[in-house]
Design a protein around this motif. Structure first.
Motif, short mmCIF file in Angstrom:
data_model
loop_
_atom_site.label_atom_id
_atom_site.label_comp_id
_atom_site.label_asym_id
_atom_site.label_seq_id
_atom_site.Cartn_x
_atom_site.Cartn_y
_atom_site.Cartn_z
N TYR A 1 0.84 -1.19 0.00
CA TYR A 1 0.00 0.00 0.00
C TYR A 1 0.88 1.24 0.00
CZ TYR A 1 -3.79 -3.14 1.27
OH TYR A 1 -4.70 -4.14 1.29
N SER A 2 0.78 1.99 -1.05
CA SER A 2 1.61 3.20 -1.15
C SER A 2 0.90 4.43 -0.65
CB SER A 2 2.04 3.41 -2.60
OG SER A 2 0.90 3.54 -3.43
N SER A 3 -0.38 4.35 -0.36
CA SER A 3 -1.12 5.50 0.16
C SER A 3 -2.36 4.98 0.89
CB SER A 3 -1.51 6.46 -0.97
OG SER A 3 -2.49 5.86 -1.79
N GLN A 4 -3.07 5.89 1.49
CA GLN A 4 -4.28 5.52 2.21
C GLN A 4 -5.43 5.19 1.26
OE1 GLN A 4 -5.15 8.74 4.87
NE2 GLN A 4 -3.40 8.34 6.20
N ASP A 5 -5.29 5.50 -0.02
CA ASP A 5 -6.34 5.22 -0.99
C ASP A 5 -6.28 3.80 -1.52
OD1 ASP A 5 -7.35 7.76 -0.78
OD2 ASP A 5 -6.10 8.56 -2.39
N GLN B 1 -16.86 6.07 -9.89
CA GLN B 1 -15.96 5.12 -9.26
C GLN B 1 -14.92 4.61 -10.26
OE1 GLN B 1 -18.81 2.28 -7.76
NE2 GLN B 1 -18.89 3.27 -5.73
N SER B 2 -15.34 4.34 -11.46
CA SER B 2 -14.41 3.85 -12.49
C SER B 2 -13.36 4.90 -12.81
CB SER B 2 -15.19 3.47 -13.75
OG SER B 2 -16.12 2.44 -13.47
N GLU B 3 -13.78 6.16 -12.93
CA GLU B 3 -12.82 7.23 -13.23
C GLU B 3 -11.83 7.41 -12.07
OE1 GLU B 3 -15.18 10.63 -14.06
OE2 GLU B 3 -15.81 9.92 -16.06
N TRP B 4 -12.34 7.31 -10.84
CA TRP B 4 -11.44 7.47 -9.68
C TRP B 4 -10.38 6.36 -9.66
CZ3 TRP B 4 -9.92 4.51 -5.64
CH2 TRP B 4 -9.21 5.16 -4.61
N LEU B 5 -10.83 5.10 -9.93
CA LEU B 5 -9.89 3.99 -9.91
C LEU B 5 -8.86 4.15 -11.03
CD1 LEU B 5 -9.01 1.29 -8.73
CD2 LEU B 5 -10.62 0.17 -10.28
N THR B 6 -9.29 4.62 -12.18
CA THR B 6 -8.34 4.81 -13.30
C THR B 6 -7.26 5.82 -12.92
OG1 THR B 6 -10.09 4.31 -14.90
CG2 THR B 6 -8.15 5.47 -15.72
N GLN B 7 -7.68 6.91 -12.27
CA GLN B 7 -6.70 7.91 -11.85
C GLN B 7 -5.74 7.36 -10.79
OE1 GLN B 7 -8.95 11.30 -10.55
NE2 GLN B 7 -9.77 11.76 -12.60
N HIS B 8 -6.28 6.55 -9.89
CA HIS B 8 -5.42 5.99 -8.85
C HIS B 8 -4.42 4.99 -9.43
CE1 HIS B 8 -4.21 4.60 -4.87
NE2 HIS B 8 -4.36 3.35 -5.31
N CYS C 1 -1.08 -1.08 -7.01
CA CYS C 1 -2.48 -1.32 -7.35
C CYS C 1 -2.64 -1.71 -8.82
CB CYS C 1 -3.32 -0.09 -7.02
SG CYS C 1 -3.52 0.19 -5.23
N ARG C 2 -1.77 -1.16 -9.68
CA ARG C 2 -1.83 -1.57 -11.09
C ARG C 2 -1.52 -3.06 -11.24
NH1 ARG C 2 0.94 3.28 -12.09
NH2 ARG C 2 2.91 2.16 -12.39
N ALA C 3 -0.52 -3.53 -10.48
CA ALA C 3 -0.19 -4.96 -10.55
C ALA C 3 -1.33 -5.81 -10.04
CB ALA C 3 1.09 -5.20 -9.74
N GLU C 4 -1.97 -5.38 -8.97
CA GLU C 4 -3.09 -6.15 -8.43
C GLU C 4 -4.28 -6.15 -9.39
OE1 GLU C 4 -5.45 -8.48 -6.05
OE2 GLU C 4 -3.29 -8.12 -5.99
N PHE C 5 -4.53 -4.99 -10.01
CA PHE C 5 -5.66 -4.91 -10.95
C PHE C 5 -5.41 -5.81 -12.17
CE2 PHE C 5 -8.11 -2.86 -14.36
CZ PHE C 5 -9.38 -2.87 -13.76
N ALA C 6 -4.15 -5.87 -12.60
CA ALA C 6 -3.82 -6.75 -13.72
C ALA C 6 -4.00 -8.21 -13.34
CB ALA C 6 -2.38 -6.49 -14.18
N GLN C 7 -3.62 -8.56 -12.11
CA GLN C 7 -3.79 -9.93 -11.66
C GLN C 7 -5.27 -10.31 -11.58
OE1 GLN C 7 -1.52 -12.16 -11.18
NE2 GLN C 7 -2.77 -13.77 -10.26
N GLN C 8 -6.08 -9.41 -11.05
CA GLN C 8 -7.51 -9.69 -10.98
C GLN C 8 -8.14 -9.74 -12.36
OE1 GLN C 8 -9.86 -7.59 -8.14
NE2 GLN C 8 -8.22 -7.50 -6.58
N SER C 9 -7.63 -8.95 -13.29
CA SER C 9 -8.15 -8.99 -14.66
C SER C 9 -7.86 -10.34 -15.32
CB SER C 9 -7.53 -7.85 -15.49
OG SER C 9 -7.88 -6.59 -14.95
N ARG C 10 -6.63 -10.85 -15.08
CA ARG C 10 -6.29 -12.17 -15.63
C ARG C 10 -7.15 -13.26 -15.01
NH1 ARG C 10 -1.02 -9.91 -15.30
NH2 ARG C 10 -0.69 -10.90 -13.27
#
Length: 214
Positions: free
Chosen positions: A7-11, A31-38, A45-54
């Protein structure tokens, strides 16, 4: 082997909770726009999102497609065994140690100074002789000298008459408490007798022989 995300931030916790909803297309546009910005700012979080996408893609494959369960298990175990990365220590924490050492040195120097001052005062005043408020600074005493404190309401005429009757004359004073030093002007009785007469006289508050006189 995939590293355990940090976790690199509180978000980040909020982003992890939102990922399944975005992948299932159940999240709102906000919510989708907020997640894209984060995700654009957080590599973990990008690595985790990629893992969940796979994972979502694997679950949507036809049943006849082979899925390597062993490889997935090994990746999961590798993530669990990987050490958690520690964030660099803030500069404020490192500078705080220097500040505490500086404060401790200042307190030590002040304590040494106070101790030296106290020792100097004690050594200079340890042998000081006791003196009453009516005593004047140490000077050679006149033989038969007596210290007298007249009442504030005593007139000058009464004072002069008293000294004349006892054959006394003023040789010093008044000091800070209004005490005069008187001495016999001629051959007079013993000093103690004169002191008793002064104490019995009207308008005299104090009479005592000067220390060191006969």
């Amino acid at each position: 082997m995939t590293m355990l995300p940090t976790y690199s931030s509180q978000d980040c916790p909020r982003a992890w909770e939102m990922m399944p909803w975005v992948l299932q297309q159940s999240a709102t546009q906000e919510q989708s726009e907020w997640l894209t910005q984060h995700l654009a700012q957080c590599a973990a979080c990008r690595a985790e999102f990629a893992q969940q996408s796979r994972l979502k893609q694997a679950m949507s494959l036809p049943s006849d497609v082979h899925v390597d369960m062993e490889a997935g298990l090994q990746r999961l175990l590798g993530r669990l065994d990987a050490p958690v990365q520690q964030e660099p220590q803030p500069l404020r924490a490192r500078s705080g140690g220097w500040l505490m050492r500086a404060l401790a040195a200042a307190v030590l120097i002040q304590a040494i100074g106070i101790g030296a001052l106290g020792l100097k005062v004690w050594s200079s005043g340890g042998n000081t002789a006791y003196r009453t408020l009516s005593q004047e600074p140490s000077t050679p005493a006149t033989a038969g000298a007596i210290r007298v404190v007249p009442d504030a309401g005593m007139t000058l005429a009464d004072w002069n008459a008293l000294l004349h009757s006892l054959q006394l004359q003023v040789v010093g004073g008044p000091n800070d408490v209004g005490a005069y030093t008187v001495a016999p002007s001629a051959s007079t009785p013993k000093t103690q007798d004169t002191v008793q007469q002064l104490r019995a006289a009207r308008g005299v508050r104090l009479a005592e022989p000067v220390t060191g006189t006969p």
